[in-house]
Write an enzyme that holds these catalytic residues in place. Sequence first.
Site, PDB file in Angstrom:
ATOM      1  CG  HIS A 227      28.031 -40.869 -35.461  1.00 53.89           C
ATOM      2  ND1 HIS A 227      27.809 -39.766 -35.638  1.00 53.89           N
ATOM      3  CD2 HIS A 227      27.820 -41.887 -34.560  1.00 53.89           C
ATOM      4  CE1 HIS A 227      27.148 -39.808 -35.280  1.00 53.89           C
ATOM      5  NE2 HIS A 227      26.775 -40.849 -34.612  1.00 53.89           N
TER       6      HIS A 227
ATOM      7  CB  SER B 166      10.715 -40.772 -37.453  1.00 58.13           C
ATOM      8  OG  SER B 166      11.073 -40.105 -36.845  1.00 58.13           O
TER       9      SER B 166
ATOM     10  CG  ASP C 160      19.297 -41.114 -41.684  1.00 61.89           C
ATOM     11  OD1 ASP C 160      20.022 -41.612 -41.587  1.00 61.89           O
ATOM     12  OD2 ASP C 160      19.200 -40.583 -40.575  1.00 61.89           O
TER      13      ASP C 160
END
Length: 366
Positions: A17, A107, A152
């Site tokens: 975060h 994912s 990500d």
Amino acid sequence: MIKGFKAPGRINIIGEHTDYNDGYVLPAAIDKYVSLSIERTEGDTIHLNSVGKEALSFSETRIERSGNWGDYVKGIFWVLKRERDMFFGGMKIQITSTVPEGAGLSSSAALEVATITALNSFCNLGLTESQRYLMAQKAENEFVGVNCGIMDQFASVMGKKNHAVFLDTATMEYEYLPLELGEYSMVIFDSKVHHALSSGGYNARREEAANALKLLGKRSYRDVSMPDLFVNREKLGDLYYRRAMHVVSENMRVLEAKRILSNSNFENLGRLLIQSHESLAHDYEVSCEEVDFLVDVLRELNGVSGARIIGGGFGGSVLALCESSETDNVREEVTRRYEQKFGIILDSYTVNPSDGAGEDLLLEID
Ligand code: GLA
């Protein structure tokens, strides 16, 4: 010949975060992948097939969100059409994945990055690495509607075998750090819980961190020091103080982890993971009972140097640093105690730092 492409999921060693708060992160791509291949078909319909999921199709002249797994693929088409004014033509896209879903291993970013990497080659788009991860993030922010940071998609494109990537999200400067684990292993414990709160909770934390920054009168968390927090404690109030405290202290932990990694001192790295978890659980409040239980059990066990929740939170997985010789015992014991407590059978496995997205030789079919 059908050429295949694959994009990895990721773990994050530390720096949770912080990516949407101008902070530091230390992720690594892992050896779990979304693989994707594209074949030309007649017409302008794009057919999506993913093993174990319902087949979907859409027309590129009308790309709309449908609230299911296909949105991550569609989002990439949507961004490319908007930014490159592309016409794609009919396609059949085949997808397989070994990245567990809802486990905090990205994912969705892996699916976005696999899609853009395959389209980049299939349509000769000539996209650079940074264009690919930035467009994949845009697909997630603007099409899917999750206000995620860059970590990500960045990790899935830029990962490097046996390395973690230290990234400064304020400047996008990065550095590869060798992750030579020696007698240690990185083990994932997937709690199998995914609280409905997750995307709402994620967006709420983002807003709270931004509000705290405003109250501090600063433009970036990079300009906020620990003393600034102490001095402004009353003005911030308890909640904003804790949110800001997490961001500032987590950034310090990432820098410390970077130093520690250069000496491969995994005992000390483990201690930082525990501190990070405490901060995520109590100050940022993105953990949950099940995940806290896993971390508590892991902390007690022989051979575990540290553990913490990873990813967006509100469920998902714990990353543990474990002596390789103890890994089997640790997995067995944690699985047993977790099932006893919650009646849930968790998944656990070892992950290894891997290369970012590219061609998938296994999918090459003549
Ligand atoms: C999710 C987001 C990332 C990052 C993490 C928390 O994985 O996609 O951008 O904010 O949560 O560190």
